[in-house]
Design a protein around this motif. Structure first.
Motif, PDB file in Angstrom:
ATOM      1  N   LYS A 175       0.825  -1.207   0.000  1.00  0.00           N
ATOM      2  CA  LYS A 175       0.000   0.000   0.000  1.00  0.00           C
ATOM      3  C   LYS A 175       0.860   1.258   0.000  1.00  0.00           C
ATOM      4  O   LYS A 175       1.986   1.272   0.484  1.00  0.00           O
ATOM      5  CB  LYS A 175      -0.915   0.012   1.229  1.00  0.00           C
ATOM      6  CG  LYS A 175      -1.886  -1.156   1.301  1.00  0.00           C
ATOM      7  CD  LYS A 175      -2.954  -1.057   0.220  1.00  0.00           C
ATOM      8  CE  LYS A 175      -3.995  -2.161   0.347  1.00  0.00           C
ATOM      9  NZ  LYS A 175      -5.033  -2.067  -0.687  1.00  0.00           N
ATOM     10  N   GLY A 177       0.262   5.584   0.766  1.00  0.00           N
ATOM     11  CA  GLY A 177      -0.673   6.584   1.286  1.00  0.00           C
ATOM     12  C   GLY A 177      -0.567   7.905   0.548  1.00  0.00           C
ATOM     13  O   GLY A 177       0.530   8.364   0.224  1.00  0.00           O
ATOM     14  N   PHE A 178      -1.730   8.515   0.289  1.00  0.00           N
ATOM     15  CA  PHE A 178      -1.791   9.830  -0.350  1.00  0.00           C
ATOM     16  C   PHE A 178      -2.647  10.759   0.504  1.00  0.00           C
ATOM     17  O   PHE A 178      -3.726  10.352   0.957  1.00  0.00           O
ATOM     18  CB  PHE A 178      -2.414   9.733  -1.747  1.00  0.00           C
ATOM     19  CG  PHE A 178      -1.573   9.025  -2.762  1.00  0.00           C
ATOM     20  CD1 PHE A 178      -0.617   9.712  -3.497  1.00  0.00           C
ATOM     21  CD2 PHE A 178      -1.723   7.660  -2.971  1.00  0.00           C
ATOM     22  CE1 PHE A 178       0.166   9.060  -4.432  1.00  0.00           C
ATOM     23  CE2 PHE A 178      -0.940   7.007  -3.904  1.00  0.00           C
ATOM     24  CZ  PHE A 178       0.005   7.695  -4.638  1.00  0.00           C
ATOM     25  N   PRO A 179      -2.189  11.993   0.733  1.00  0.00           N
ATOM     26  CA  PRO A 179      -3.022  12.934   1.500  1.00  0.00           C
ATOM     27  C   PRO A 179      -4.233  13.367   0.677  1.00  0.00           C
ATOM     28  O   PRO A 179      -4.100  13.729  -0.496  1.00  0.00           O
ATOM     29  CB  PRO A 179      -2.076  14.113   1.750  1.00  0.00           C
ATOM     30  CG  PRO A 179      -1.062  14.032   0.650  1.00  0.00           C
ATOM     31  CD  PRO A 179      -0.896  12.584   0.318  1.00  0.00           C
ATOM     32  N   ILE A 180      -5.414  13.306   1.292  1.00  0.00           N
ATOM     33  CA  ILE A 180      -6.627  13.771   0.609  1.00  0.00           C
ATOM     34  C   ILE A 180      -7.238  14.966   1.332  1.00  0.00           C
ATOM     35  O   ILE A 180      -8.212  15.549   0.852  1.00  0.00           O
ATOM     36  CB  ILE A 180      -7.658  12.635   0.468  1.00  0.00           C
ATOM     37  CG1 ILE A 180      -8.019  12.040   1.825  1.00  0.00           C
ATOM     38  CG2 ILE A 180      -7.121  11.550  -0.458  1.00  0.00           C
ATOM     39  CD1 ILE A 180      -9.111  10.991   1.761  1.00  0.00           C
ATOM     40  N   SER A 181      -6.665  15.310   2.467  1.00  0.00           N
ATOM     41  CA  SER A 181      -7.052  16.527   3.188  1.00  0.00           C
ATOM     42  C   SER A 181      -5.915  16.859   4.141  1.00  0.00           C
ATOM     43  O   SER A 181      -4.904  16.138   4.191  1.00  0.00           O
ATOM     44  CB  SER A 181      -8.365  16.331   3.953  1.00  0.00           C
ATOM     45  OG  SER A 181      -8.169  15.479   5.067  1.00  0.00           O
ATOM     46  N   ASP A 182      -6.073  17.914   4.915  1.00  0.00           N
ATOM     47  CA  ASP A 182      -5.023  18.306   5.859  1.00  0.00           C
ATOM     48  C   ASP A 182      -4.842  17.277   6.970  1.00  0.00           C
ATOM     49  O   ASP A 182      -3.783  17.220   7.598  1.00  0.00           O
ATOM     50  CB  ASP A 182      -5.349  19.665   6.482  1.00  0.00           C
ATOM     51  CG  ASP A 182      -5.245  20.796   5.466  1.00  0.00           C
ATOM     52  OD1 ASP A 182      -4.558  20.598   4.440  1.00  0.00           O
ATOM     53  OD2 ASP A 182      -5.855  21.857   5.691  1.00  0.00           O
ATOM     54  N   THR A 183      -5.861  16.479   7.204  1.00  0.00           N
ATOM     55  CA  THR A 183      -5.808  15.552   8.345  1.00  0.00           C
ATOM     56  C   THR A 183      -6.009  14.093   7.958  1.00  0.00           C
ATOM     57  O   THR A 183      -5.990  13.222   8.821  1.00  0.00           O
ATOM     58  CB  THR A 183      -6.883  15.930   9.379  1.00  0.00           C
ATOM     59  OG1 THR A 183      -8.178  15.881   8.746  1.00  0.00           O
ATOM     60  CG2 THR A 183      -6.643  17.327   9.938  1.00  0.00           C
ATOM     61  N   GLU A 184      -6.176  13.817   6.672  1.00  0.00           N
ATOM     62  CA  GLU A 184      -6.547  12.458   6.273  1.00  0.00           C
ATOM     63  C   GLU A 184      -5.709  11.982   5.100  1.00  0.00           C
ATOM     64  O   GLU A 184      -5.431  12.725   4.164  1.00  0.00           O
ATOM     65  CB  GLU A 184      -8.038  12.431   5.890  1.00  0.00           C
ATOM     66  CG  GLU A 184      -8.593  11.041   5.635  1.00  0.00           C
ATOM     67  CD  GLU A 184     -10.063  11.076   5.291  1.00  0.00           C
ATOM     68  OE1 GLU A 184     -10.642   9.993   5.086  1.00  0.00           O
ATOM     69  OE2 GLU A 184     -10.645  12.181   5.201  1.00  0.00           O
ATOM     70  N   ASN A 185      -5.307  10.719   5.176  1.00  0.00           N
ATOM     71  CA  ASN A 185      -4.602  10.055   4.079  1.00  0.00           C
ATOM     72  C   ASN A 185      -5.463   8.924   3.535  1.00  0.00           C
ATOM     73  O   ASN A 185      -6.299   8.356   4.253  1.00  0.00           O
ATOM     74  CB  ASN A 185      -3.271   9.468   4.557  1.00  0.00           C
ATOM     75  CG  ASN A 185      -2.229  10.537   4.792  1.00  0.00           C
ATOM     76  OD1 ASN A 185      -2.281  11.613   4.197  1.00  0.00           O
ATOM     77  ND2 ASN A 185      -1.282  10.254   5.661  1.00  0.00           N
ATOM     78  N   GLN A 186      -5.253   8.596   2.282  1.00  0.00           N
ATOM     79  CA  GLN A 186      -5.939   7.469   1.663  1.00  0.00           C
ATOM     80  C   GLN A 186      -4.907   6.451   1.219  1.00  0.00           C
ATOM     81  O   GLN A 186      -3.944   6.796   0.535  1.00  0.00           O
ATOM     82  CB  GLN A 186      -6.771   7.926   0.460  1.00  0.00           C
ATOM     83  CG  GLN A 186      -7.528   6.786  -0.217  1.00  0.00           C
ATOM     84  CD  GLN A 186      -8.299   7.250  -1.443  1.00  0.00           C
ATOM     85  OE1 GLN A 186      -7.832   8.106  -2.201  1.00  0.00           O
ATOM     86  NE2 GLN A 186      -9.483   6.698  -1.645  1.00  0.00           N
ATOM     87  N   GLU A 187      -5.090   5.198   1.602  1.00  0.00           N
ATOM     88  CA  GLU A 187      -4.181   4.138   1.197  1.00  0.00           C
ATOM     89  C   GLU A 187      -4.723   3.416  -0.026  1.00  0.00           C
ATOM     90  O   GLU A 187      -5.899   3.051  -0.059  1.00  0.00           O
ATOM     91  CB  GLU A 187      -3.964   3.130   2.333  1.00  0.00           C
ATOM     92  CG  GLU A 187      -3.005   3.599   3.403  1.00  0.00           C
ATOM     93  CD  GLU A 187      -2.527   2.456   4.279  1.00  0.00           C
ATOM     94  OE1 GLU A 187      -3.158   1.366   4.236  1.00  0.00           O
ATOM     95  OE2 GLU A 187      -1.535   2.643   4.998  1.00  0.00           O
TER      96      GLU A 187
END
Length: 236
Positions: A175, A177-187
């Motif tokens: 996996k 991880g990519f940041p999708i917001s200031d506080t959340e990452n998406q794997e």
């Protein structure tokens, strides 16, 4: 006159003796004395780490490096200290020094690669990531190589690295991880990330239909992959 000349010679000899004494070479350290000094410095280093005194820890490591120039482990520890405290220029330099001694040091390669990237030396960072992949077969190092090749507009090289990633069986499991917001990452899977990067290469080359296909392939693997969704929407 003769007596005065003899007295002058004697005085000159007395003047030379202290100078010669000062210039006498210091007695070389024995292996046993070096070992004892190393052990003392190592204990102080460990205490400094325990008490979070990084300045003392770095000083002791520098003394150990100076005394043991062929031991790459002390340099690896120093580079790690710099890296962990976000001193990326010093981390890169110390890691590159280690690689002069041991060009197969995985720890030094990793620190050099990431540190050089942090300070914007992308060409040199790419070299280290490529070497890291060759030594370890780590597909994350291959992804970083592909991304840097893309950033440096080395599109043919980037595409070659991406295709290697997509074909690698491990890329479906590992996996990223990519940041999708200031506080959340998406794997997402490494393979989906590679296909998204492939689409970006096609976009830069002006091949919109190829980019669309690559985005769609990424979304077939990861339907909620936000970056791929956004990229596909930008093509429409």
């Amino acid at each position: 006159m003769m007596n005065r000349m003899r007295l002058l010679v004697v005085l000159m000899l007395f003047a030379v003796v202290p100078a010669m004494a000062q210039e006498a070479p210091a007695t070389a350290e024995t292996p046993e004395s070096i070992r004892k000094r190393n052990e003392t410095d190592q204990r102080v280093y460990q205490l400094a780490i325990r008490y979070n005194d990084m300045a003392v820890a770095r000083t002791k490591l520098m003394e150990l490096i100076e005394r043991n120039p062929t031991n790459s482990r002390y340099g690896e520890l120093l580079a790690t200290l710099y890296f962990d405290t976000n001193q990326f220029s010093a981390a890169a330099l110390s890691a590159l020094d280690v690689l002069q001694i041991n060009d197969r040091s995985i720890e030094a390669l990793e620190i050099a690669a990431y540190s050089l990237e942090q300070i914007g030396a992308l060409d040199r960072s790419l070299t280290q990531f490529e070497r890291l992949y060759l030594l370890t077969d780590d597909i994350f190092a291959l992804y970083k190589s592909a991304y840097l090749q893309f950033s440096l507009k080395k599109f043919d090289e980037a595409m070659n690295s991406i295709n290697m990633l997509v074909k690698n069986a491990k890329s479906a499991e590992e996996k990223l991880g990519f940041p999708i917001s200031d506080t959340e990452n998406q794997e997402v899977s490494m393979r989906a990330a590679a296909l998204n990067l492939k689409a970006l290469v096609y976009v830069e080359q002006g091949s919109k239909e190829d980019a669309r296909k690559a985005y769609q392939e990424a979304l077939a693997l990861e339907p909620d992959f936000k970056l791929a969704k956004d990229g596909l929407n930008d093509l429409n």
